[in-house]
Design a protein around this motif. Structure first.
Motif, PDB file in Angstrom:
ATOM      1  N   TYR A   1       0.813  -1.211   0.000  1.00  7.71           N
ATOM      2  CA  TYR A   1       0.000   0.000   0.000  1.00  7.71           C
ATOM      3  C   TYR A   1       0.849   1.266   0.000  1.00  7.71           C
ATOM      4  CZ  TYR A   1      -4.289   2.643   0.835  1.00  7.71           C
ATOM      5  OH  TYR A   1      -5.352   3.502   0.722  1.00  7.71           O
ATOM      6  N   THR A   2       2.120   1.154   0.387  1.00 13.63           N
ATOM      7  CA  THR A   2       3.007   2.313   0.348  1.00 13.63           C
ATOM      8  C   THR A   2       3.088   2.895  -1.064  1.00 13.63           C
ATOM      9  OG1 THR A   2       4.904   0.851   0.050  1.00 13.63           O
ATOM     10  CG2 THR A   2       4.435   1.588   2.291  1.00 13.63           C
ATOM     11  N   LEU A   3       2.929   2.054  -2.078  1.00 15.76           N
ATOM     12  CA  LEU A   3       3.000   2.536  -3.460  1.00 15.76           C
ATOM     13  C   LEU A   3       1.828   3.450  -3.791  1.00 15.76           C
ATOM     14  CD1 LEU A   3       4.157  -0.755  -5.221  1.00 15.76           C
ATOM     15  CD2 LEU A   3       5.565   1.184  -4.482  1.00 15.76           C
ATOM     16  N   PHE A   4       0.657   3.162  -3.237  1.00 21.33           N
ATOM     17  CA  PHE A   4      -0.504   4.019  -3.472  1.00 21.33           C
ATOM     18  C   PHE A   4      -0.370   5.323  -2.702  1.00 21.33           C
ATOM     19  CE2 PHE A   4      -1.915  -0.198  -4.563  1.00 21.33           C
ATOM     20  CZ  PHE A   4      -2.599   0.017  -5.748  1.00 21.33           C
ATOM     21  N   ILE A   5       0.213   5.256  -1.508  1.00 23.84           N
ATOM     22  CA  ILE A   5       0.466   6.470  -0.742  1.00 23.84           C
ATOM     23  C   ILE A   5       1.459   7.356  -1.484  1.00 23.84           C
ATOM     24  CG2 ILE A   5       1.426   7.365   1.411  1.00 23.84           C
ATOM     25  CD1 ILE A   5       0.395   4.781   2.763  1.00 23.84           C
ATOM     26  N   ALA A   6       2.532   6.765  -1.988  1.00 25.71           N
ATOM     27  CA  ALA A   6       3.538   7.530  -2.728  1.00 25.71           C
ATOM     28  C   ALA A   6       2.943   8.147  -3.988  1.00 25.71           C
ATOM     29  CB  ALA A   6       4.718   6.628  -3.084  1.00 25.71           C
ATOM     30  N   THR A   7       2.152   7.373  -4.712  1.00 27.20           N
ATOM     31  CA  THR A   7       1.538   7.887  -5.939  1.00 27.20           C
ATOM     32  C   THR A   7       0.570   9.022  -5.628  1.00 27.20           C
ATOM     33  OG1 THR A   7       1.738   5.721  -6.997  1.00 27.20           O
ATOM     34  CG2 THR A   7       0.190   7.271  -7.986  1.00 27.20           C
ATOM     35  N   ALA A   8      -0.206   8.877  -4.562  1.00 22.36           N
ATOM     36  CA  ALA A   8      -1.139   9.934  -4.177  1.00 22.36           C
ATOM     37  C   ALA A   8      -0.398  11.231  -3.883  1.00 22.36           C
ATOM     38  CB  ALA A   8      -1.956   9.496  -2.963  1.00 22.36           C
ATOM     39  N   ILE A   9       0.724  11.156  -3.200  1.00 26.23           N
ATOM     40  CA  ILE A   9       1.504  12.363  -2.899  1.00 26.23           C
ATOM     41  C   ILE A   9       2.029  12.989  -4.190  1.00 26.23           C
ATOM     42  CG2 ILE A   9       3.566  13.266  -1.766  1.00 26.23           C
ATOM     43  CD1 ILE A   9       3.233  11.062   0.344  1.00 26.23           C
ATOM     44  N   LEU A  10       2.547  12.160  -5.079  1.00 21.66           N
ATOM     45  CA  LEU A  10       3.094  12.687  -6.334  1.00 21.66           C
ATOM     46  C   LEU A  10       2.008  13.345  -7.187  1.00 21.66           C
ATOM     47  CD1 LEU A  10       5.599   9.842  -7.265  1.00 21.66           C
ATOM     48  CD2 LEU A  10       6.140  12.138  -6.428  1.00 21.66           C
ATOM     49  N   LEU A  11       0.811  12.775  -7.210  1.00 21.09           N
ATOM     50  CA  LEU A  11      -0.286  13.391  -7.961  1.00 21.09           C
ATOM     51  C   LEU A  11      -0.712  14.713  -7.328  1.00 21.09           C
ATOM     52  CD1 LEU A  11      -2.557  10.373  -9.001  1.00 21.09           C
ATOM     53  CD2 LEU A  11      -0.663  11.432 -10.226  1.00 21.09           C
ATOM     54  N   GLN A  12      -0.653  14.778  -6.001  1.00 27.56           N
ATOM     55  CA  GLN A  12      -0.950  16.038  -5.327  1.00 27.56           C
ATOM     56  C   GLN A  12       0.045  17.126  -5.723  1.00 27.56           C
ATOM     57  OE1 GLN A  12      -2.487  14.092  -1.083  1.00 27.56           O
ATOM     58  NE2 GLN A  12      -0.942  15.662  -1.070  1.00 27.56           N
TER      59      GLN A  12
ATOM     60  N   LEU B   1      -1.732  14.088   6.755  1.00 26.43           N
ATOM     61  CA  LEU B   1      -1.850  12.633   6.746  1.00 26.43           C
ATOM     62  C   LEU B   1      -3.203  12.166   6.242  1.00 26.43           C
ATOM     63  CD1 LEU B   1      -0.799   9.784   7.425  1.00 26.43           C
ATOM     64  CD2 LEU B   1      -1.725  10.107   9.724  1.00 26.43           C
ATOM     65  N   HIS B   2      -4.285  12.709   6.771  1.00 24.14           N
ATOM     66  CA  HIS B   2      -5.605  12.205   6.415  1.00 24.14           C
ATOM     67  C   HIS B   2      -5.962  12.538   4.971  1.00 24.14           C
ATOM     68  CE1 HIS B   2      -6.312  12.234  10.977  1.00 24.14           C
ATOM     69  NE2 HIS B   2      -6.105  10.991  10.590  1.00 24.14           N
ATOM     70  N   GLU B   3      -5.484  13.661   4.482  1.00 23.90           N
ATOM     71  CA  GLU B   3      -5.689  13.978   3.071  1.00 23.90           C
ATOM     72  C   GLU B   3      -4.966  12.966   2.196  1.00 23.90           C
ATOM     73  OE1 GLU B   3      -4.987  17.646  -0.127  1.00 23.90           O
ATOM     74  OE2 GLU B   3      -4.128  17.747   1.889  1.00 23.90           O
ATOM     75  N   VAL B   4      -3.721  12.665   2.549  1.00 21.42           N
ATOM     76  CA  VAL B   4      -2.939  11.700   1.766  1.00 21.42           C
ATOM     77  C   VAL B   4      -3.580  10.319   1.814  1.00 21.42           C
ATOM     78  CG1 VAL B   4      -0.736  10.461   1.670  1.00 21.42           C
ATOM     79  CG2 VAL B   4      -0.752  12.947   1.960  1.00 21.42           C
ATOM     80  N   LEU B   5      -4.002   9.875   3.003  1.00 21.70           N
ATOM     81  CA  LEU B   5      -4.619   8.555   3.110  1.00 21.70           C
ATOM     82  C   LEU B   5      -5.935   8.485   2.354  1.00 21.70           C
ATOM     83  CD1 LEU B   5      -3.955   7.575   6.846  1.00 21.70           C
ATOM     84  CD2 LEU B   5      -2.757   6.775   4.803  1.00 21.70           C
ATOM     85  N   GLY B   6      -6.719   9.555   2.421  1.00 21.49           N
ATOM     86  CA  GLY B   6      -7.966   9.573   1.669  1.00 21.49           C
ATOM     87  C   GLY B   6      -7.724   9.502   0.173  1.00 21.49           C
ATOM     88  N   ASN B   7      -6.724  10.247  -0.299  1.00 22.35           N
ATOM     89  CA  ASN B   7      -6.396  10.220  -1.721  1.00 22.35           C
ATOM     90  C   ASN B   7      -5.865   8.854  -2.149  1.00 22.35           C
ATOM     91  OD1 ASN B   7      -7.147  12.892  -2.036  1.00 22.35           O
ATOM     92  ND2 ASN B   7      -5.083  13.683  -1.728  1.00 22.35           N
ATOM     93  N   ALA B   8      -5.051   8.241  -1.290  1.00 23.39           N
ATOM     94  CA  ALA B   8      -4.510   6.919  -1.618  1.00 23.39           C
ATOM     95  C   ALA B   8      -5.611   5.876  -1.690  1.00 23.39           C
ATOM     96  CB  ALA B   8      -3.454   6.514  -0.579  1.00 23.39           C
TER      97      ALA B   8
ATOM     98  N   GLU C   1     -11.591  14.876  -2.371  1.00 19.53           N
ATOM     99  CA  GLU C   1     -11.547  15.263  -0.968  1.00 19.53           C
ATOM    100  C   GLU C   1     -12.698  14.629  -0.204  1.00 19.53           C
ATOM    101  OE1 GLU C   1      -9.620  19.673  -1.736  1.00 19.53           O
ATOM    102  OE2 GLU C   1     -11.579  19.455  -0.807  1.00 19.53           O
ATOM    103  N   ASN C   2     -12.484  14.484   1.077  1.00 19.55           N
ATOM    104  CA  ASN C   2     -13.539  14.039   1.997  1.00 19.55           C
ATOM    105  C   ASN C   2     -14.012  12.615   1.751  1.00 19.55           C
ATOM    106  OD1 ASN C   2     -13.577  16.592   3.208  1.00 19.55           O
ATOM    107  ND2 ASN C   2     -14.930  17.365   1.603  1.00 19.55           N
ATOM    108  N   VAL C   3     -13.139  11.772   1.186  1.00 14.30           N
ATOM    109  CA  VAL C   3     -13.506  10.364   1.129  1.00 14.30           C
ATOM    110  C   VAL C   3     -13.247   9.771   2.500  1.00 14.30           C
ATOM    111  CG1 VAL C   3     -12.973  10.152  -1.313  1.00 14.30           C
ATOM    112  CG2 VAL C   3     -11.200   9.641   0.364  1.00 14.30           C
ATOM    113  N   SER C   4     -13.878   8.649   2.787  1.00 14.39           N
ATOM    114  CA  SER C   4     -13.645   7.992   4.073  1.00 14.39           C
ATOM    115  C   SER C   4     -12.263   7.391   4.060  1.00 14.39           C
ATOM    116  CB  SER C   4     -14.687   6.900   4.301  1.00 14.39           C
ATOM    117  OG  SER C   4     -14.609   5.940   3.273  1.00 14.39           O
ATOM    118  N   THR C   5     -11.511   7.573   5.154  1.00 10.53           N
ATOM    119  CA  THR C   5     -10.169   7.027   5.231  1.00 10.53           C
ATOM    120  C   THR C   5     -10.187   5.725   5.988  1.00 10.53           C
ATOM    121  OG1 THR C   5      -9.692   8.201   7.275  1.00 10.53           O
ATOM    122  CG2 THR C   5      -9.130   9.312   5.216  1.00 10.53           C
ATOM    123  N   ILE C   6      -9.280   4.885   5.710  1.00  9.09           N
ATOM    124  CA  ILE C   6      -9.147   3.620   6.414  1.00  9.09           C
ATOM    125  C   ILE C   6      -8.519   3.881   7.760  1.00  9.09           C
ATOM    126  CG2 ILE C   6      -8.992   2.217   4.367  1.00  9.09           C
ATOM    127  CD1 ILE C   6      -6.046   2.301   4.527  1.00  9.09           C
ATOM    128  N   PRO C   7      -9.657   2.825   9.002  1.00  7.33           N
ATOM    129  CA  PRO C   7      -9.267   3.068  10.409  1.00  7.33           C
ATOM    130  C   PRO C   7      -7.732   2.761  10.518  1.00  7.33           C
ATOM    131  CG  PRO C   7     -11.193   1.584  10.412  1.00  7.33           C
ATOM    132  CD  PRO C   7     -10.809   1.986   8.942  1.00  7.33           C
TER     133      PRO C   7
END
Length: 314
Positions: A186-197, A225-232, A303-309
């Protein structure tokens, strides 16, 4: 826990009892001890817990890392490990508990620290594939600037974004990575989300590799953090719902069995199905355009998607 405390003490006593005569003939030990000492003196020293001269908690980091060298002779200590131990000790405030939590963590990411760097190189290659699939314009810019090796993300993947987020957010991020049901990488989706931001400044300012490296490093402690996790999470679901996922992403990143496309992500397909000309639905699901369309990377981030607990770690 008492048994674990006794085991810790045995391991600690083994390296502490090395004699001067032994030390002269044990270059590997000397090299590891010198590297550990160098790293703990610059790990999280801005935090109150590690701040100041002659800080006992810094000494504890040294003790735990040297004890890990005794526990795992083959791996020993590699630069960056202190970054993984520090938040655990800050959490537990107990050397033995922090040490065994660290052991468990290293069991999961040990291959990140192999000298051949094969695992990290593989993750960078997978990240390259994911960014190319999501945002060909960003990828083409990186390729033009000799940056498509994604070495500027090396530090992110080596130590699981530990330096990129504030201290209070790091353990929450790690818990998501450890327990995420979506992907084993899942780190790859987090990294990609940051790069797209952050794609806008990179492309608009025509950044070269050195500029990108500096820009990425300057994001440290400034990411939400929560913005990045929501985007990922949004990114994952919408890639997962596509019928045209490239083979390497399906198998290396999503780890989807080779089954008919119609059975993939059926729930998300049912919720999010639109024609290929639609990019965004009125719900919180984003739809990637089909392979022959140019993708709008901004539309992947809702924005404002539900983030994983690192530069390399220095």
């Amino acid at each position: 826990m008492q048994e674990k405390r006794r085991e810790y003490d045995v391991l600690k006593n083994q390296w502490e009892s090395i004699t001067g005569a032994q030390l002269k003939r044990f270059s590997l030990y000397r090299d590891r001890a010198a590297l550990v000492e160098k790293d703990v003196l610059r790990t999280d020293r801005a935090l109150d817990f590690y701040k100041g001269e002659n800080n006992a908690h810094v000494d504890d980091l040294y003790e735990m890392l040297m004890t890990y060298c005794q526990y795992n002779f083959d791996l020993g200590y590699v630069q960056g490990m202190s970054d993984l131990l520090s938040p655990l000790y800050l959490l537990f405030r107990d050397k033995v508990m922090a040490f065994w939590a660290f052991v468990g963590y290293l069991d999961m990411v040990e291959s990140h620290f192999f000298l051949d760097q094969q695992r990290i190189q593989g993750k960078l290659a997978d990240l390259s594939s994911l960014v190319y699939y999501c945002d060909s314009e960003l990828y083409n810019h990186l390729e033009k600037e000799d940056s498509s090796n994604f070495f500027f993300c090396f530090r992110w993947l080596l130590i699981n974004f530990k330096r990129e987020f504030r201290e209070k957010d790091v353990l929450e991020l790690w818990e998501v990575i450890w327990t995420c049901p979506y992907s084993t990488d899942y780190t790859l989706f987090i990294a990609t989300a940051i790069l797209l931001q952050e794609r806008g400044p990179i492309i608009q300012n025509k950044m070269c590799f050195a500029d990108i490296l500096k820009y990425i490093n300057d994001l440290s402690q400034r990411l939400n953090l929560h913005e990045v996790l929501g985007n990922a999470e949004s990114l994952f679901h919408n890639i997962r719902s596509q019928p045209d996922i490239p083979f390497n992403i399906r198998n290396n990143i999503l780890h989807i069995a080779d089954t008919p496309h119609s059975s993939l992500g059926s729930q998300h397909n049912a919720e999010s199905h639109v024609t290929s000309s639609d990019h965004v639905t009125s719900s919180n699901h984003v739809i990637l355009p089909s392979e022959d369309e140019s993708r709008d990377p901004a539309s992947l981030l809702v924005e404002n998607v539900s983030t994983i607990p690192m530069d390399p770690v220095t």
